[in-house]
Design a protein around this motif. Structure first.
Motif, mmCIF file in Angstrom:
data_model
loop_
_atom_site.group_PDB
_atom_site.id
_atom_site.type_symbol
_atom_site.label_atom_id
_atom_site.label_comp_id
_atom_site.label_asym_id
_atom_site.label_seq_id
_atom_site.Cartn_x
_atom_site.Cartn_y
_atom_site.Cartn_z
ATOM 1 N N TYR A 49 22.594 -8.351 2.027
ATOM 2 C CA TYR A 49 23.798 -7.289 2.284
ATOM 3 C C TYR A 49 23.297 -5.891 2.155
ATOM 4 C CZ TYR A 49 27.638 -10.628 2.314
ATOM 5 O OH TYR A 49 28.515 -11.575 2.761
ATOM 6 N N ARG A 50 22.629 -5.460 1.139
ATOM 7 C CA ARG A 50 21.920 -4.106 1.087
ATOM 8 C C ARG A 50 21.013 -3.696 2.409
ATOM 9 N NH1 ARG A 50 19.805 -5.045 -4.949
ATOM 10 N NH2 ARG A 50 21.745 -5.778 -5.769
ATOM 11 N N ARG A 51 20.273 -4.657 2.536
ATOM 12 C CA ARG A 51 19.362 -4.565 3.699
ATOM 13 C C ARG A 51 20.045 -4.178 5.070
ATOM 14 N NH1 ARG A 51 14.562 -7.924 2.505
ATOM 15 N NH2 ARG A 51 13.370 -6.637 0.914
ATOM 16 N N ARG A 52 20.983 -5.162 5.256
ATOM 17 C CA ARG A 52 21.926 -5.065 6.529
ATOM 18 C C ARG A 52 22.473 -3.865 6.491
ATOM 19 N NH1 ARG A 52 21.571 -6.844 11.285
ATOM 20 N NH2 ARG A 52 23.514 -7.227 12.267
ATOM 21 N N LEU A 53 23.112 -3.127 5.427
ATOM 22 C CA LEU A 53 23.738 -1.844 5.586
ATOM 23 C C LEU A 53 22.803 -0.945 6.048
ATOM 24 C CD1 LEU A 53 26.060 0.025 4.759
ATOM 25 C CD2 LEU A 53 25.222 -0.026 2.374
ATOM 26 N N PRO A 57 16.004 3.598 1.395
ATOM 27 C CA PRO A 57 15.837 2.235 1.740
ATOM 28 C C PRO A 57 14.427 1.823 1.608
ATOM 29 C CG PRO A 57 16.147 3.245 3.881
ATOM 30 C CD PRO A 57 16.369 4.610 2.541
ATOM 31 N N LYS A 58 14.059 0.622 1.274
ATOM 32 C CA LYS A 58 12.548 -0.025 0.818
ATOM 33 C C LYS A 58 12.122 0.052 2.465
ATOM 34 C CE LYS A 58 10.443 -4.230 0.012
ATOM 35 N NZ LYS A 58 9.270 -3.580 0.484
ATOM 36 N N LEU A 59 10.858 0.222 2.524
ATOM 37 C CA LEU A 59 10.189 0.216 3.722
ATOM 38 C C LEU A 59 9.709 -1.268 3.836
ATOM 39 C CD1 LEU A 59 7.927 3.537 3.688
ATOM 40 C CD2 LEU A 59 10.067 2.835 4.751
ATOM 41 N N GLU A 70 15.066 2.367 -5.133
ATOM 42 C CA GLU A 70 14.432 1.245 -4.602
ATOM 43 C C GLU A 70 12.924 1.649 -4.148
ATOM 44 O OE1 GLU A 70 15.209 -2.623 -2.125
ATOM 45 O OE2 GLU A 70 16.289 -1.004 -1.686
ATOM 46 N N PHE A 71 11.730 0.891 -4.987
ATOM 47 C CA PHE A 71 10.631 1.280 -4.645
ATOM 48 C C PHE A 71 10.182 0.188 -3.409
ATOM 49 C CE2 PHE A 71 11.067 3.281 -8.310
ATOM 50 C CZ PHE A 71 10.215 4.561 -8.146
ATOM 51 N N ASP A 72 9.076 0.462 -2.859
ATOM 52 C CA ASP A 72 8.549 -0.692 -1.776
ATOM 53 C C ASP A 72 7.812 -1.644 -2.373
ATOM 54 O OD1 ASP A 72 9.396 0.845 0.211
ATOM 55 O OD2 ASP A 72 7.898 2.481 0.111
ATOM 56 N N ILE A 73 7.027 -1.386 -3.542
ATOM 57 C CA ILE A 73 6.238 -2.488 -4.289
ATOM 58 C C ILE A 73 6.473 -2.069 -5.760
ATOM 59 C CG2 ILE A 73 4.091 -3.672 -4.431
ATOM 60 C CD1 ILE A 73 3.222 -2.281 -1.550
ATOM 61 N N ASP A 74 6.952 -3.339 -6.465
ATOM 62 C CA ASP A 74 6.904 -2.916 -8.195
ATOM 63 C C ASP A 74 6.078 -3.821 -8.584
ATOM 64 O OD1 ASP A 74 9.370 -1.371 -8.080
ATOM 65 O OD2 ASP A 74 10.480 -3.279 -7.464
#
Ligand code: OAD
Length: 488
Positions: free
Chosen positions: A97-101, A160-162, A434-438
């Motif tokens: 859902y977060r990505r879609r937003l 948003p995360k890349l 939100e980071f791209d890589i954790d």
């Protein structure tokens, strides 16, 4: 910029906690004329506007203290969603859902979900970290629209995360190819040297301060408390001062980036000045919270090197100003109007006859290490360099060993261009940014493994020559990886 922190110590502080939700017209979503989609979308705009006015760090991590429903709303964290929360989204659904937003925008998202009845507002709130309050248990779904509007607005404001950066190989490639890296560090990079961090449960400094009787352990760094009674700060200062000129493998990693000409700036929140031991050049560091490297008299502004008061701090004593002392000696015998040494007298000393109070012998000022206390401004260099030097140059952000709970440093990842990849290295993941890589685990282990994979030599006595590191995936997160030393 002001140095601020939430009184609870739980999250970075913002302004008036209640305004944010109050400012949103609670009737605007669902109850007014118009479709639910239109109303919720309009309410997300209002919420965003209100956030701009009240949210100084945009972290979104302050639901706990910010809401009008303060006692009723519960934050639901990703870890809980993974374990399963009744009537809530699964973690997988929440992430989707977060990505879609972020992909399709607020209006289209609301239309696609609430507008088409594919999910209830009550459930959708949980995708954005909000467990609906119990008092709305039997309420119709429309009653959750205002909450959803706020939740969507908050999520949408996050970077948003890349999607193209996920794996360890991606992280290694980024390291190899980037030329202007911003490294943002916190207390976690010094814990392997025996210096405690602040917020780790049981081992963090703040968990050890109950005996000081403060209402919030962070008060130990509060400038008003310091002025009132500097002995509180000096009773713990010895615990956060490094005893030897050591540095950790993570400090060595930052030095290696510098040697490779890749270090744009190291923003450190640490006050231990250990970067200098590793040879990171002063021009490459912003000590966001100052450091123990120098100290200033609170009374006459006389400055000394931190080394000059180091011994006294180590003993837990209150260092006083040599310059004030000298003037007092020169003036000795002369009774003068009372002046403060920056510390108020203890209440018990004030008891009794006060007739002589205005004519006390002057006392020398207290030497305050030049660290930034809560209630003080950060060095101007922080904001200036970030906005006028680094923002247009940075091509990679690496955040290491910080909970990102204290503004304005916590804002740094959000202030830099959203297209610049960001890597997070720490024992504990954060959910408000939100980071791209954790890359999770002991940061010394993570950086040494990254260097190994990059073909870089990171020499440090604390990195065993035969160290083998395994990297484990984290369920439901394709960009989260746990680093462990084999056999440890
Ligand atoms: P915190 O204690 O809030 O966060 C340290 C983070 O590092 C936590 O997430 C730990 O899990 C992690 N950590 C600890 N040891 C680690 C290790 N060996 N490897 C990897 N991760 C590790 O400390 P900061 O974020 O630095 O202000 O705190 C920010 C500011 O709050 C500090 O500068 C301080 C404090 O109030 C002042 O002292 C003025």
């Amino acid at each position: 910029m002001d140095f601020v922190s939430a009184p609870s110590g739980e999250s970075s502080s913002l302004k008036n906690p209640v305004l944010e939700v109050e400012a949103v017209d609670m009737t605007s979503a669902g109850v007014k004329g118009g479709t639910a989609t239109e109303n919720i979308t309009a309410a997300t705009e209002e919420a965003a506007q209100s956030e701009d006015e009240t949210d100084s760090d945009g972290s979104g991590d302050d639901w706990e203290s910010q809401s009008l429903y303060e006692d009723a709303i519960q934050v639901v964290r990703d870890e809980q969603l993974r374990d399963g929360v009744p009537d809530a989204c699964t973690l997988e659904e929440a992430i989707a859902y977060r990505r879609r937003l972020h992909d399709i925008g607020k209006a289209a998202f609301v239309e696609e979900t609430i507008g088409r009845d594919t999910v209830t507002a009550k459930k959708l709130c949980t995708a954005f970290g909000i467990l609906p309050p119990a008092f709305l248990d039997d309420a119709p779904d429309e009653a959750f629209h205002p909450l959803l509007a706020i939740a969507i607005s908050r999520e949408f404001q996050k970077r948003p995360k890349l999607p193209q950066y996920n794996t360890i190989d991606d992280a290694v490639k980024l390291l190899q190819e980037s030329k202007n890296i911003v490294v943002l560090t916190g207390a976690g990079i010094s814990t392997s040297l025996g210096i405690p961090d602040f917020r780790s449960k049981d081992t963090g400094l703040y968990s050890q301060l109950a005996h000081l009787g403060l209402s919030d352990p962070q008060e130990v760094f509060d400038i008003h408390v310091f002025r009132e009674d500097p002995s509180i700060f000096f009773s713990i200062a010895k615990d956060i001062l490094p005893t030897e000129k050591k540095f950790s493998p993570t400090h060595a990693f930052i030095r290696l980036l510098q040697d490779k000409g890749k270090l744009l700036t190291n923003y450190t929140q640490n006050i231990d000045n250990i970067e200098a031991n590793a040879g990171v050049l002063p021009e490459n560091i912003v000590q966001c919270h100052g450091s123990f490297a120098t100290a200033t008299c609170v009374k006459c502004d006389y400055k000394v090197s931190g080394d000059d008061i180091f011994d006294e701090i180590k003993k837990g004593a209150i260092p006083v100003c040599a310059s004030c002392r000298k003037s007092i000696a020169e003036d000795s015998g002369v009774k003068r109007k009372r002046s403060s040494n920056g510390a108020h007298k203890n209440r018990k000393d004030n008891d009794g006859d006060s007739s002589d109070e205005d004519y006390e012998i002057p006392t020398p000022g207290v030497m305050k290490p030049d660290i930034t206390f809560f209630g003080e401004d950060l060095p101007d260099e922080f904001g200036h360099r970030l906005l006028h030097h680094d923002r247009d140059r940075v091509d990679l952000v690496i955040v290491i060993g910080t909970s990102l709970k204290v503004a304005p440093v916590a804002e740094v990842p959000g202030v830099l261009p959203r297209t610049v990849p960001q890597i997070y290295i720490s024992r504990t993941p954060v959910s408000h940014t939100e980071f791209d890589i954790d890359l999770l685990g002991d940061c010394d282990v993570v950086v040494s493994e990254l260097c190994r994979r990059a073909g870089w030599e990171l020499k440090h006595e604390m990195i065993p020559a035969d160290e083998k590191v395994e990297v484990l995936p984290v369920e439901d997160y394709e960009s989260r990886h746990v680093f462990k030393v084999v056999g440890a």
